[in-house]
Design an enzyme around this catalytic site. Structure first.
Site, short mmCIF file in Angstrom:
data_model
loop_
_atom_site.label_atom_id
_atom_site.label_comp_id
_atom_site.label_asym_id
_atom_site.label_seq_id
_atom_site.Cartn_x
_atom_site.Cartn_y
_atom_site.Cartn_z
N CYS A 135 0.84 -1.20 0.00
CA CYS A 135 0.00 0.00 0.00
C CYS A 135 0.87 1.25 0.00
CB CYS A 135 -0.92 -0.01 1.22
SG CYS A 135 -1.89 1.49 1.37
N CYS A 138 -0.47 4.11 2.24
CA CYS A 138 -0.27 3.90 3.68
C CYS A 138 1.19 4.11 4.07
CB CYS A 138 -0.64 2.48 4.10
SG CYS A 138 -2.11 1.82 3.34
N ASP A 139 2.12 3.60 3.26
CA ASP A 139 3.51 3.51 3.70
C ASP A 139 4.48 4.40 2.94
OD1 ASP A 139 2.69 1.52 5.48
OD2 ASP A 139 2.90 -0.04 3.96
#
Ligand code: NAP
Length: 319
Positions: A135, A138-139
């Site tokens: 992701c 997200c990261d």
């Protein structure tokens, strides 16, 4: 939960499940939607959605919030619980929750989507969360100013490579063939982005890390077989999805990849059990097609419930 006998139980609060919820409430079905995580499903992992009609550019998270608000404006009950099993029955189907509760329902819509496919190479699972990610939204933040490799050649890999190029120093995009699978518009953007270097005919064979996290990947040329190492700080894998079919009852027809086969009403071969979105075998897996499935299945479920209440059988699978 307010009741334990329902007309319709929807499992999964992605675009398909929430659209089904909207249509079910408008059809006055006694409905509950059960979701084990947060609403939105896979689209929460998408930085920007540019192909959902009416929204030229919206974040996946914002779009899922809109779906949820819309569904709840009709009074849809959304319960955060894990479903342990779906057990088909003649009069009622049973939905067993992980907390032991047993719910009865005339119809079930399974909208459990898919999960990111894994590379299956040494180091991948060991360093998940420590340099390996599925992701970018997200990261990506953790790789600001660093070098990363993205694996895949579909829409997800192209979109996420473009997103990571805005944050990181350099993005290597490794694809196992010499032509992308993703849409032409994304291909053009990727090839025009100076921060993205495409590694054609290349697969990752190992993720290498030490106490500080990931520092390199081992690569192999799929044409020549030549092996080499590339220094990177992060590995982002976007090589497709596997259907989340754990709750699909035994005896339901599936293809060899585990996608559920359904008719044009999204009904499986088990009357009253419907599948929608990425779990269903179909050509295009998009937000808009998941939403369309949700509409279709809820309308068909409404007819099925009406017939069952009139003492008739649900229309059987016609495929
Ligand atoms: P996908 O379209 O199935 O593409 C997967 C990619 O990963 C392919 O390029 C495939 O290579 C490669 N791949 C598969 N297994 C691999 C392995 N073991 N090692 C190396 N490479 C591997 O998956 P996706 O990109 O996640 O997209 C899934 C669906 O969502 C698609 O229908 C896509 O159009 C849709 N989607 C749409 C959007 C959008 O419209 N904005 C955004 C994201 C996703 P090959 O090409 O050689 O098979």
């Amino acid at each position: 939960m307010s009741e334990n006998v329902f007309d319709l139980i929807i499992v999964g609060a992605g675009p398909g499940g929430l659209t089904a919820g909207i249509y079910a409430m408008r059809a006055a079905l006694k409905t509950v939607l059960i979701e084990k995580g947060i609403a939105g499903g896979q689209i929460n992992l998408t930085e920007s959605v540019e192909n959902y009609p009416g929204f030229e550019n919206i974040s996946g998270f914002d779009l899922s919030q809109k779906f949820m608000q819309h569904a709840q404006s009709y009074g849809l009950e959304v319960v955060q619980q894990e479903v342990a099993a779906v057990e088909p029955g003649l009069e009622f189907h049973a939905v067993r929750l992980a907390n032991g509760e047993l719910l009865k329902t005339h119809a079930v819509i399974l909208a459990t989507g898919g999960s990111p496919r894994k590379l299956g190479v040494p180091g991948e699972l060991e360093y998940y969360g420590k340099g390996v990610s599925y992701c970018a939204t997200c990261d990506g933040f953790f790789f600001r100013g660093k070098n990363v490799i993205v694996v895949g050649g579909g829409d997800s890999a192209l979109e996420e490579a473009l997103y990571l190029a805005k944050i990181t120093c350099r993005v290597y995009l490794a694809h196992r063939r010499d032509a992308f699978r993703g849409s032409r518009i994304l291909q053009e953007r990727v090839l025009a982005d100076e921060k993205i270097e495409v590694l054609w005919n290349t697969v990752v064979t190992e993720v290498k890390a030490d106490g500080q996290g990931v520092h390199a990947v081992a690569l192999k040329d799929t044409k020549t077989g030549a092996a080499r190492e590339l220094a990177v700080d992060g590995v982002f894998v976007f090589i497709g999805f596997s259907p989340n079919n754990r709750l699909v009852p035994a005896g339901t027809r599936m293809d060899h990849d585990g996608y559920v086969m359904a008719d044009e009403k999204c009904e499986t071969n088990i009357p009253g059990i419907f599948v929608i979105g990425d779990l269903r075998q179909k050509y295009a897996k998009q937000i808009v097609t998941a939403a369309a499935d949700g509409c279709t299945a809820a309308l068909a479920a409404a007819l099925c419930v009406e017939m069952k209440k009139a003492g008739q059988a649900c229309p059987a699978h016609r495929g």
